[in-house]
Design a protein around this motif. Structure first.
Motif, PDB file in Angstrom:
ATOM      1  N   MET A  64       0.838  -1.187   0.000  1.00 50.49           N
ATOM      2  CA  MET A  64       0.000   0.000   0.000  1.00 50.49           C
ATOM      3  C   MET A  64       0.870   1.231   0.000  1.00 50.49           C
ATOM      4  SD  MET A  64      -2.745   1.268   2.875  1.00 50.49           S
ATOM      5  CE  MET A  64      -3.925   0.014   2.380  1.00 50.49           C
ATOM      6  N   ALA A  65       0.531   2.192  -0.842  1.00 50.67           N
ATOM      7  CA  ALA A  65       1.263   3.453  -0.836  1.00 50.67           C
ATOM      8  C   ALA A  65       0.922   4.225   0.412  1.00 50.67           C
ATOM      9  CB  ALA A  65       0.894   4.276  -2.068  1.00 50.67           C
ATOM     10  N   GLY A  66       1.893   4.936   0.965  1.00 49.75           N
ATOM     11  CA  GLY A  66       1.608   5.706   2.166  1.00 49.75           C
ATOM     12  C   GLY A  66       2.848   6.416   2.629  1.00 49.75           C
ATOM     13  N   THR A  67       2.704   7.122   3.741  1.00 53.02           N
ATOM     14  CA  THR A  67       3.822   7.837   4.299  1.00 53.02           C
ATOM     15  C   THR A  67       4.598   6.933   5.233  1.00 53.02           C
ATOM     16  OG1 THR A  67       2.372   8.591   6.066  1.00 53.02           O
ATOM     17  CG2 THR A  67       2.624  10.042   4.181  1.00 53.02           C
ATOM     18  N   VAL A  83       4.283  -9.273   9.354  1.00 55.16           N
ATOM     19  CA  VAL A  83       4.520  -8.431   8.186  1.00 55.16           C
ATOM     20  C   VAL A  83       4.710  -6.978   8.639  1.00 55.16           C
ATOM     21  CG1 VAL A  83       3.156  -9.944   6.691  1.00 55.16           C
ATOM     22  CG2 VAL A  83       2.056  -8.005   7.820  1.00 55.16           C
ATOM     23  N   GLU A  84       5.110  -6.152   7.693  1.00 49.13           N
ATOM     24  CA  GLU A  84       5.301  -4.741   8.005  1.00 49.13           C
ATOM     25  C   GLU A  84       3.966  -4.062   8.305  1.00 49.13           C
ATOM     26  OE1 GLU A  84       7.194  -0.694   5.928  1.00 49.13           O
ATOM     27  OE2 GLU A  84       7.289  -2.647   4.923  1.00 49.13           O
ATOM     28  N   ARG A  85       3.928  -3.290   9.355  1.00 47.65           N
ATOM     29  CA  ARG A  85       2.715  -2.558   9.693  1.00 47.65           C
ATOM     30  C   ARG A  85       2.544  -1.402   8.712  1.00 47.65           C
ATOM     31  NH1 ARG A  85       3.866  -1.332  14.657  1.00 47.65           N
ATOM     32  NH2 ARG A  85       4.247   0.900  14.444  1.00 47.65           N
ATOM     33  N   PRO A  86       1.343  -1.210   8.155  1.00 46.57           N
ATOM     34  CA  PRO A  86       1.154  -0.137   7.169  1.00 46.57           C
ATOM     35  C   PRO A  86       1.126   1.237   7.825  1.00 46.57           C
ATOM     36  CG  PRO A  86      -0.941  -1.168   7.666  1.00 46.57           C
ATOM     37  CD  PRO A  86       0.108  -1.985   8.384  1.00 46.57           C
ATOM     38  N   SER A 125     -14.089  -3.271   1.332  1.00 43.75           N
ATOM     39  CA  SER A 125     -14.144  -3.963   0.045  1.00 43.75           C
ATOM     40  C   SER A 125     -13.683  -3.101  -1.123  1.00 43.75           C
ATOM     41  CB  SER A 125     -15.568  -4.475  -0.222  1.00 43.75           C
ATOM     42  OG  SER A 125     -16.485  -3.392  -0.265  1.00 43.75           O
ATOM     43  N   THR A 126     -13.752  -1.787  -0.984  1.00 44.84           N
ATOM     44  CA  THR A 126     -13.321  -0.915  -2.075  1.00 44.84           C
ATOM     45  C   THR A 126     -11.957  -0.290  -1.814  1.00 44.84           C
ATOM     46  OG1 THR A 126     -14.458   0.999  -1.091  1.00 44.84           O
ATOM     47  CG2 THR A 126     -15.710  -0.337  -2.660  1.00 44.84           C
ATOM     48  N   SER A 127     -11.304  -0.715  -0.740  1.00 42.51           N
ATOM     49  CA  SER A 127     -10.035  -0.059  -0.374  1.00 42.51           C
ATOM     50  C   SER A 127      -8.916  -1.043  -0.072  1.00 42.51           C
ATOM     51  CB  SER A 127     -10.255   0.862   0.831  1.00 42.51           C
ATOM     52  OG  SER A 127     -10.785   0.150   1.928  1.00 42.51           O
ATOM     53  N   GLY A 128      -9.015  -2.256  -0.621  1.00 37.75           N
ATOM     54  CA  GLY A 128      -7.904  -3.183  -0.500  1.00 37.75           C
ATOM     55  C   GLY A 128      -8.028  -4.259   0.557  1.00 37.75           C
ATOM     56  N   PHE A 129      -9.156  -4.319   1.284  1.00 38.82           N
ATOM     57  CA  PHE A 129      -9.374  -5.349   2.301  1.00 38.82           C
ATOM     58  C   PHE A 129      -8.326  -5.225   3.425  1.00 38.82           C
ATOM     59  CE2 PHE A 129     -10.654  -6.772  -1.901  1.00 38.82           C
ATOM     60  CZ  PHE A 129     -11.991  -7.031  -1.708  1.00 38.82           C
ATOM     61  N   GLY A 130      -8.107  -6.312   4.189  1.00 36.99           N
ATOM     62  CA  GLY A 130      -7.050  -6.287   5.185  1.00 36.99           C
ATOM     63  C   GLY A 130      -7.486  -6.347   6.631  1.00 36.99           C
ATOM     64  N   ALA A 131      -8.766  -6.659   6.926  1.00 34.62           N
ATOM     65  CA  ALA A 131      -9.240  -6.646   8.309  1.00 34.62           C
ATOM     66  C   ALA A 131      -8.706  -7.809   9.137  1.00 34.62           C
ATOM     67  CB  ALA A 131     -10.771  -6.657   8.346  1.00 34.62           C
ATOM     68  N   PHE A 132      -8.220  -8.886   8.480  1.00 32.89           N
ATOM     69  CA  PHE A 132      -7.674 -10.022   9.222  1.00 32.89           C
ATOM     70  C   PHE A 132      -6.207  -9.748   9.555  1.00 32.89           C
ATOM     71  CE2 PHE A 132     -10.861 -12.859   6.755  1.00 32.89           C
ATOM     72  CZ  PHE A 132     -11.892 -12.429   7.580  1.00 32.89           C
ATOM     73  N   ALA A 133      -5.998  -8.715  10.335  1.00 34.05           N
ATOM     74  CA  ALA A 133      -4.661  -8.287  10.721  1.00 34.05           C
ATOM     75  C   ALA A 133      -4.785  -7.419  11.966  1.00 34.05           C
ATOM     76  CB  ALA A 133      -4.000  -7.493   9.595  1.00 34.05           C
ATOM     77  N   GLU A 134      -3.651  -7.175  12.601  1.00 38.07           N
ATOM     78  CA  GLU A 134      -3.692  -6.340  13.802  1.00 38.07           C
ATOM     79  C   GLU A 134      -3.883  -4.868  13.464  1.00 38.07           C
ATOM     80  OE1 GLU A 134      -1.043  -8.962  16.942  1.00 38.07           O
ATOM     81  OE2 GLU A 134       0.006  -7.582  15.585  1.00 38.07           O
ATOM     82  N   TYR A 135      -3.455  -4.458  12.266  1.00 40.75           N
ATOM     83  CA  TYR A 135      -3.612  -3.074  11.828  1.00 40.75           C
ATOM     84  C   TYR A 135      -3.996  -3.061  10.358  1.00 40.75           C
ATOM     85  CZ  TYR A 135      -1.075  -1.856  16.100  1.00 40.75           C
ATOM     86  OH  TYR A 135      -0.693  -1.735  17.409  1.00 40.75           O
ATOM     87  N   VAL A 136      -4.751  -2.024   9.977  1.00 38.57           N
ATOM     88  CA  VAL A 136      -5.098  -1.858   8.569  1.00 38.57           C
ATOM     89  C   VAL A 136      -5.306  -0.371   8.297  1.00 38.57           C
ATOM     90  CG1 VAL A 136      -7.600  -2.137   8.943  1.00 38.57           C
ATOM     91  CG2 VAL A 136      -6.620  -2.646   6.699  1.00 38.57           C
ATOM     92  N   CYS A 137      -4.943   0.065   7.095  1.00 40.83           N
ATOM     93  CA  CYS A 137      -5.196   1.436   6.664  1.00 40.83           C
ATOM     94  C   CYS A 137      -6.437   1.470   5.790  1.00 40.83           C
ATOM     95  CB  CYS A 137      -4.009   1.992   5.879  1.00 40.83           C
ATOM     96  SG  CYS A 137      -2.576   2.421   6.888  1.00 40.83           S
ATOM     97  N   ALA A 138      -7.209   2.550   5.919  1.00 41.33           N
ATOM     98  CA  ALA A 138      -8.419   2.690   5.123  1.00 41.33           C
ATOM     99  C   ALA A 138      -8.718   4.161   4.894  1.00 41.33           C
ATOM    100  CB  ALA A 138      -9.601   2.023   5.817  1.00 41.33           C
ATOM    101  N   PRO A 139      -9.275   4.511   3.722  1.00 41.22           N
ATOM    102  CA  PRO A 139      -9.702   5.896   3.492  1.00 41.22           C
ATOM    103  C   PRO A 139     -10.802   6.264   4.482  1.00 41.22           C
ATOM    104  CG  PRO A 139      -9.649   4.634   1.443  1.00 41.22           C
ATOM    105  CD  PRO A 139      -9.511   3.652   2.550  1.00 41.22           C
ATOM    106  N   GLU A 140     -10.841   7.498   4.895  1.00 41.88           N
ATOM    107  CA  GLU A 140     -11.835   7.895   5.886  1.00 41.88           C
ATOM    108  C   GLU A 140     -13.259   7.784   5.362  1.00 41.88           C
ATOM    109  OE1 GLU A 140     -11.789  11.972   7.149  1.00 41.88           O
ATOM    110  OE2 GLU A 140     -11.135  12.724   5.203  1.00 41.88           O
ATOM    111  N   ASP A 141     -13.451   7.834   4.034  1.00 46.31           N
ATOM    112  CA  ASP A 141     -14.812   7.823   3.508  1.00 46.31           C
ATOM    113  C   ASP A 141     -15.445   6.438   3.431  1.00 46.31           C
ATOM    114  OD1 ASP A 141     -13.398   6.811   1.385  1.00 46.31           O
ATOM    115  OD2 ASP A 141     -13.957   8.370  -0.052  1.00 46.31           O
TER     116      ASP A 141
END
Length: 368
Positions: free
Chosen positions: A1-4, A42-45, A120-136
């Protein structure tokens, strides 16, 4: 995932999480059954400008997870990438947790906020300790609602709402048939149809008749003993989560001006509804269509309000820990689940068992 990066001045954070910048997540390197899933470090996003980083507390299992896991139907591979092997990260659509960090463009949330949403529209990832998601794609978790209950509703309850209200145009006093009334979407559809003031008939197996009646169904059809499409009773709206009959059978069970909405079922029947539903709708006054779920914070907030008011209550079949996600999906695939199958997620510094985690969430929300 792209990010800072974690040190980027555009990220506001609580500083929680593993000190080494890693997390545990359910990953896979190939398509297949539950055995292809494994727990890995894995690396935390880190969040992009419009994203928040969520410390996951609960997730739920959906049919979409098994489709992504298996890469089937093949259209899944075309839409989400990875023709021969998956390219996306951890699975998991429904999420509830606490905001740990926010990107510089985020305006609706800040670290410490409790949220829930559909990934579902932002890359999934809930089966993890952390996940990034758009605020909308997120909404604020209401006070008094547990993380478990919040994670149960983003897909199933919103799908039920949109099928009834948007595609179905439900009105008070109408006759509504919910086929698959004991499943994840079905249990919410029965409750919401009742809330809208409809006369509700639920279709389920013998063992689940009393459950469906307790959810507010005025009538319950045991499909092992009776075919709801051949009973002679007709309906203004049919919400179908099982697709167990032909379109012509459902059409016969509709009243004049009646509407049929397919929400779930075998892929072959979904395709037939997409192709033939509009054609059948052109002859006569009955309309047959399928639901295309739309993720939005307004509908998340709406079902959150219904949770707080007690108008809907998630039916939780089983809870699993993050390490047991393969078994959770295996259970869902077996077709025995009643309501929702949940996953509880504990951070690296949290101990105790699954029941203790859920109890802690409930005590926190009741004290709020």
């Amino acid at each position: 995932m792209a990010g800072t990066t974690a040190t980027d001045p555009g990220v506001t954070a609580l500083g929680a999480g593993g000190n080494d910048g890693t997390m545990r997540a359910i990953v896979r390197s190939r398509y297949g059954g539950p055995d292809v899933l494994e727990l890995a470090t894995v690396e935390r996003p880190t969040p992009a400008a419009d994203e928040v980083l969520i410390a996951v507390r609960a997730a739920s299992v959906n049919a979409g997870d098994r489709h992504l896991m298996r890469g089937s139907p093949f259209l899944v591979r075309l839409i989400y990438g990875g023709i021969t092997r998956p390219r996306s990260g951890p699975l998991g659509v429904d999420v509830a947790g606490r905001v740990e960090a926010v990107g510089e463009a985020v305006t609706r949330f800040e670290p410490g906020d409790e949220v829930f949403g559909d990934l579902s529209t932002s890359g999934f990832g809930a089966f993890a300790e952390y996940v990034c998601a758009p605020e909308d794609v997120l909404a604020s978790k209401p006070a008094g609602v547990t993380f478990e209950d919040a994670a149960a509703v983003p897909t199933a309850a919103v799908a039920a709402l949109q099928a009834l209200r948007d595609e179905g145009g439900i009105r008070a006093g109408e006759r509504v048939l919910v086929n698959g009334a004991s499943g994840g979407v079905g249990t919410f559809a029965v409750q919401l149809a009742n809330w809208f003031g409809a006369e509700v008939t639920g279709v389920c197996s013998t063992a689940k008749v009393e459950l469906v009646r307790s959810l507010g169904a005025d009538h319950v059809v045991d499909y092992t003993r009776e075919d709801a499409t051949e009973s002679g009773r007709t309906y203004d709206l049919i919400v179908d989560t099982a697709a167990s009959h032909s379109l012509s059978a459902y059409r016969r069970a509709l009243r004049p001006e009646g509407r049929y909405v397919m929400v779930g079922g075998p892929t072959s029947r979904f395709v037939r509804t997409v192709v033939f539903g509009p054609l059948l709708s052109m002859t006569g006054t009955k309309r047959l269509t399928n639901l295309m779920l739309r993720t939005n914070p307004e509908d998340l907030a709406f079902v959150g309000e219904r949770l707080v008011a007690g108008d809907i209550t998630p039916v939780i079949d089983r809870e699993y820990e993050l390490t047991d996600v393969p078994e959770a999906i295996r259970y869902l695939e077996a077709g025995r689940a009643t309501g929702k199958v949940m996953v509880a997620v504990r951070g690296p510094n949290e101990g105790g068992d699954l029941a203790a985690t859920a109890a802690s969430d409930r005590s926190e929300t009741s004290a709020a």
